[in-house]
Design a protein around this motif. Structure first.
Motif, PDB file in Angstrom:
ATOM      1  N   MET A   1       0.777  -1.061  -0.014  1.00  0.00           N
ATOM      2  CA  MET A   1       0.013   0.041   0.224  1.00  0.00           C
ATOM      3  C   MET A   1       0.984   1.158  -0.072  1.00  0.00           C
ATOM      4  O   MET A   1       1.836   1.040   0.458  1.00  0.00           O
ATOM      5  N   ASN A   2       0.511   2.491  -0.421  1.00  0.00           N
ATOM      6  CA  ASN A   2       1.068   3.638  -0.685  1.00  0.00           C
ATOM      7  C   ASN A   2       1.591   4.079   0.814  1.00  0.00           C
ATOM      8  O   ASN A   2       0.950   3.603   1.892  1.00  0.00           O
ATOM      9  N   GLU A   3       2.558   5.007   0.827  1.00  0.00           N
ATOM     10  CA  GLU A   3       2.986   5.481   2.166  1.00  0.00           C
ATOM     11  C   GLU A   3       1.780   6.512   2.655  1.00  0.00           C
ATOM     12  O   GLU A   3       0.855   6.637   2.290  1.00  0.00           O
ATOM     13  N   VAL A   4       2.046   6.409   3.876  1.00  0.00           N
ATOM     14  CA  VAL A   4       1.137   7.274   4.754  1.00  0.00           C
ATOM     15  C   VAL A   4       1.485   8.836   4.768  1.00  0.00           C
ATOM     16  O   VAL A   4       2.577   9.164   5.053  1.00  0.00           O
ATOM     17  N   ARG A   5       0.598   9.536   4.163  1.00  0.00           N
ATOM     18  CA  ARG A   5       0.639  11.009   4.071  1.00  0.00           C
ATOM     19  C   ARG A   5       0.426  11.711   5.517  1.00  0.00           C
ATOM     20  O   ARG A   5      -0.815  11.339   5.804  1.00  0.00           O
ATOM     21  N   VAL A   6       1.323  12.447   6.183  1.00  0.00           N
ATOM     22  CA  VAL A   6       1.229  12.834   7.569  1.00  0.00           C
ATOM     23  C   VAL A   6       1.326  14.301   7.453  1.00  0.00           C
ATOM     24  O   VAL A   6       2.325  14.826   6.903  1.00  0.00           O
ATOM     25  N   ALA A   7       0.515  14.957   8.145  1.00  0.00           N
ATOM     26  CA  ALA A   7       0.663  16.532   8.526  1.00  0.00           C
ATOM     27  C   ALA A   7       0.930  16.314  10.168  1.00  0.00           C
ATOM     28  O   ALA A   7       0.323  15.980  10.871  1.00  0.00           O
TER      29      ALA A   7
END
Length: 227
Positions: free
Chosen positions: A1-7
Protein backbone atom coordinates in the motif's frame (compact mmCIF):
# COMPACT_ATOMS: atom_id res chain seq x y z
CA UNK A 1 0.00 0.00 0.00
CA UNK A 2 1.11 3.59 -0.58
CA UNK A 3 3.05 5.54 2.01
CA UNK A 4 1.12 7.31 4.77
CA UNK A 5 0.71 11.05 4.16
CA UNK A 6 1.12 12.86 7.47
CA UNK A 7 0.77 16.44 8.71
CA UNK A 8 2.50 17.10 12.04
CA UNK A 9 0.46 19.46 14.21
CA UNK A 10 2.26 21.23 17.06
CA UNK A 11 3.01 24.79 18.21
CA UNK A 12 6.78 24.21 18.49
CA UNK A 13 9.00 23.89 15.43
CA UNK A 14 11.72 22.01 17.31
CA UNK A 15 9.19 19.38 18.45
CA UNK A 16 7.71 18.92 14.98
CA UNK A 17 11.12 18.72 13.35
CA UNK A 18 12.21 16.25 16.04
CA UNK A 19 9.47 13.87 14.94
CA UNK A 20 10.59 14.27 11.31
CA UNK A 21 14.15 13.41 12.33
CA UNK A 22 12.96 10.45 14.39
CA UNK A 23 11.25 9.00 11.32
CA UNK A 24 14.07 9.75 8.87
CA UNK A 25 14.76 6.07 8.15
CA UNK A 26 11.15 5.42 7.11
CA UNK A 27 10.63 7.95 4.32
CA UNK A 28 9.54 5.14 1.98
CA UNK A 29 6.60 4.49 4.35
CA UNK A 30 5.87 7.91 5.88
CA UNK A 31 5.55 11.08 3.80
CA UNK A 32 5.41 14.22 5.94
CA UNK A 33 3.45 16.70 3.86
CA UNK A 34 3.36 19.61 6.31
CA UNK A 35 4.60 20.77 9.68
CA UNK A 36 1.57 22.70 10.91
CA UNK A 37 2.37 25.06 13.75
CA UNK A 38 -0.92 26.40 15.11
CA UNK A 39 -2.47 26.43 11.62
CA UNK A 40 -5.03 24.43 9.67
CA UNK A 41 -3.84 21.53 7.54
CA UNK A 42 -3.99 22.69 3.92
CA UNK A 43 -3.20 19.52 1.94
CA UNK A 44 -4.95 16.18 1.90
CA UNK A 45 -3.38 13.82 4.44
CA UNK A 46 -4.11 10.35 5.73
CA UNK A 47 -3.22 11.41 9.26
CA UNK A 48 -2.93 14.68 11.16
CA UNK A 49 -0.56 13.70 13.98
CA UNK A 50 -1.48 16.00 16.87
CA UNK A 51 1.48 16.31 19.25
CA UNK A 52 0.19 17.55 22.61
CA UNK A 53 3.52 18.99 23.83
CA UNK A 54 2.89 22.22 25.79
CA UNK A 55 -0.42 22.90 24.09
CA UNK A 56 -2.54 25.33 26.10
CA UNK A 57 -5.63 24.46 24.08
CA UNK A 58 -8.08 21.93 25.43
CA UNK A 59 -7.36 18.72 23.53
CA UNK A 60 -10.99 17.86 22.81
CA UNK A 61 -11.47 21.15 20.96
CA UNK A 62 -8.25 20.69 18.99
CA UNK A 63 -9.22 17.15 18.01
CA UNK A 64 -12.72 18.21 16.95
CA UNK A 65 -11.30 21.06 14.86
CA UNK A 66 -8.82 18.80 13.08
CA UNK A 67 -11.41 16.06 12.57
CA UNK A 68 -13.77 18.58 10.95
CA UNK A 69 -11.17 19.45 8.29
CA UNK A 70 -12.21 17.64 5.07
CA UNK A 71 -8.54 17.35 4.08
CA UNK A 72 -7.79 15.16 7.12
CA UNK A 73 -8.73 11.50 6.86
CA UNK A 74 -7.88 10.74 10.50
CA UNK A 75 -6.60 12.61 13.56
CA UNK A 76 -4.09 10.76 15.73
CA UNK A 77 -3.22 12.09 19.17
CA UNK A 78 0.50 11.70 19.99
CA UNK A 79 1.02 12.01 23.73
CA UNK A 80 2.81 10.93 26.90
CA UNK A 81 -0.56 10.97 28.70
CA UNK A 82 -1.88 7.42 28.42
CA UNK A 83 -4.71 7.50 30.94
CA UNK A 84 -7.58 5.39 29.54
CA UNK A 85 -10.05 8.21 30.22
CA UNK A 86 -7.99 10.59 28.06
CA UNK A 87 -7.70 8.01 25.30
CA UNK A 88 -11.45 7.33 25.30
CA UNK A 89 -12.25 11.05 25.40
CA UNK A 90 -10.04 11.70 22.39
CA UNK A 91 -11.67 8.91 20.40
CA UNK A 92 -15.14 10.10 21.42
CA UNK A 93 -14.37 13.61 20.16
CA UNK A 94 -13.23 12.46 16.74
CA UNK A 95 -9.70 11.11 17.01
CA UNK A 96 -9.07 8.18 14.71
CA UNK A 97 -6.22 6.96 16.86
CA UNK A 98 -4.09 7.52 19.97
CA UNK A 99 -0.36 6.78 20.03
CA UNK A 100 2.18 6.87 22.85
CA UNK A 101 5.23 9.11 22.53
CA UNK A 102 7.13 6.29 24.23
CA UNK A 103 7.05 4.17 21.07
CA UNK A 104 10.32 3.80 19.17
CA UNK A 105 10.31 4.92 15.55
CA UNK A 106 9.61 1.50 14.02
CA UNK A 107 6.57 0.97 16.24
CA UNK A 108 5.31 4.51 15.62
CA UNK A 109 5.45 3.93 11.87
CA UNK A 110 3.65 0.59 12.24
CA UNK A 111 1.00 2.23 14.42
CA UNK A 112 0.33 4.98 11.88
CA UNK A 113 0.08 2.42 9.10
CA UNK A 114 -2.35 0.31 11.13
CA UNK A 115 -4.56 3.33 11.86
CA UNK A 116 -4.51 4.45 8.20
CA UNK A 117 -5.44 0.92 7.11
CA UNK A 118 -8.39 0.67 9.52
CA UNK A 119 -6.70 -1.54 12.08
CA UNK A 120 -6.03 -1.06 15.80
CA UNK A 121 -6.54 2.59 16.76
CA UNK A 122 -4.81 2.73 20.16
CA UNK A 123 -1.08 2.04 20.43
CA UNK A 124 0.30 2.59 23.91
CA UNK A 125 3.26 0.23 23.72
CA UNK A 126 4.26 -2.79 25.75
CA UNK A 127 5.58 -2.60 29.29
CA UNK A 128 9.07 -1.17 29.22
CA UNK A 129 8.74 1.07 26.18
CA UNK A 130 7.91 4.17 28.26
CA UNK A 131 11.60 4.87 28.70
CA UNK A 132 12.20 5.35 24.99
CA UNK A 133 13.34 8.88 24.19
CA UNK A 134 12.46 9.99 20.68
CA UNK A 135 12.00 13.27 18.88
CA UNK A 136 13.15 16.58 20.25
CA UNK A 137 12.00 19.43 22.47
CA UNK A 138 13.16 22.89 23.61
CA UNK A 139 15.94 22.69 26.18
CA UNK A 140 16.97 19.13 25.45
CA UNK A 141 20.52 20.28 24.74
CA UNK A 142 20.51 22.00 28.15
CA UNK A 143 19.69 18.73 29.90
CA UNK A 144 15.92 19.09 30.37
CA UNK A 145 13.74 16.02 30.06
CA UNK A 146 10.67 16.32 27.85
CA UNK A 147 8.39 16.52 30.88
CA UNK A 148 10.52 19.26 32.46
CA UNK A 149 10.57 21.10 29.14
CA UNK A 150 6.80 20.86 28.78
CA UNK A 151 6.26 22.26 32.27
CA UNK A 152 8.72 25.10 31.60
CA UNK A 153 7.01 25.85 28.28
CA UNK A 154 3.66 26.15 30.03
CA UNK A 155 5.20 28.37 32.73
CA UNK A 156 6.67 30.55 29.98
CA UNK A 157 3.19 30.83 28.47
CA UNK A 158 1.91 32.15 31.80
CA UNK A 159 0.06 29.16 33.26
CA UNK A 160 -0.16 28.63 37.02
CA UNK A 161 0.81 25.35 38.69
CA UNK A 162 -2.86 24.41 38.96
CA UNK A 163 -3.46 25.13 35.28
CA UNK A 164 -0.37 23.14 34.31
CA UNK A 165 -1.54 20.20 36.41
CA UNK A 166 -4.94 20.32 34.69
CA UNK A 167 -3.36 20.60 31.25
CA UNK A 168 -0.85 17.77 31.72
CA UNK A 169 -3.12 15.59 33.87
CA UNK A 170 -0.42 15.39 36.53
CA UNK A 171 -0.73 16.04 40.26
CA UNK A 172 0.28 19.38 41.77
CA UNK A 173 3.05 17.60 43.67
CA UNK A 174 4.39 16.14 40.41
CA UNK A 175 4.34 19.58 38.80
CA UNK A 176 6.25 21.05 41.76
CA UNK A 177 8.82 18.26 41.49
CA UNK A 178 9.32 18.93 37.78
CA UNK A 179 9.65 22.64 38.46
CA UNK A 180 12.31 22.11 41.14
CA UNK A 181 14.35 19.77 38.95
CA UNK A 182 13.94 22.12 35.98
CA UNK A 183 15.15 25.12 38.03
CA UNK A 184 18.22 23.17 39.15
CA UNK A 185 19.05 22.20 35.59
CA UNK A 186 18.79 25.71 34.12
CA UNK A 187 20.26 27.45 37.18
CA UNK A 188 17.38 29.71 38.26
CA UNK A 189 15.63 30.14 41.60
CA UNK A 190 12.41 31.99 40.74
CA UNK A 191 9.49 31.73 38.36
CA UNK A 192 10.29 35.13 36.88
CA UNK A 193 13.83 34.08 36.03
CA UNK A 194 12.54 30.78 34.68
CA UNK A 195 10.18 32.66 32.33
CA UNK A 196 13.01 34.92 31.17
CA UNK A 197 15.22 31.87 30.58
CA UNK A 198 12.40 30.20 28.67
CA UNK A 199 11.85 33.22 26.43
CA UNK A 200 15.57 33.35 25.64
CA UNK A 201 15.78 29.63 24.88
CA UNK A 202 12.85 29.01 22.54
CA UNK A 203 10.05 28.13 24.95
CA UNK A 204 7.48 30.43 23.41
CA UNK A 205 5.39 28.75 20.70
CA UNK A 206 6.36 29.23 17.07
CA UNK A 207 3.13 30.50 15.56
CA UNK A 208 3.97 29.98 11.92
CA UNK A 209 3.53 27.16 9.46
CA UNK A 210 6.35 25.45 7.64
CA UNK A 211 5.39 23.94 4.30
CA UNK A 212 7.60 21.25 2.76
CA UNK A 213 10.17 20.51 5.50
CA UNK A 214 13.68 21.49 4.52
CA UNK A 215 16.31 18.75 4.62
CA UNK A 216 18.85 18.72 7.41
CA UNK A 217 22.51 18.60 6.37
CA UNK A 218 22.91 15.36 4.44
CA UNK A 219 19.16 15.08 3.88
CA UNK A 220 18.49 12.93 6.92
CA UNK A 221 15.41 14.77 8.16
CA UNK A 222 13.69 15.32 4.82
CA UNK A 223 10.74 12.95 4.71
CA UNK A 224 9.51 14.74 1.62
CA UNK A 225 12.39 13.31 -0.40
CA UNK A 226 11.61 10.33 -2.55
CA UNK A 227 13.76 7.22 -2.05
Amino acid sequence: MNEVRVALVNDYEVVARGVVSMLRSYRNRIHVVELDLNKQVSEHVDIALYDTFASTREDRAAVRELAANPLVAAVVVYSWNLDPTLVNTAITHGAGGYVSKGLPAAQLVAALEAIRNGGERVHLGATGTAGVIGGDWPGREEGLTEREAEVLALITQGLSNTEIAERTHLSINSIKTYIRSCYRTIGVSSRTNAVLWGIEHGFRPDRVRIEHPEPAPGGGADLMARP
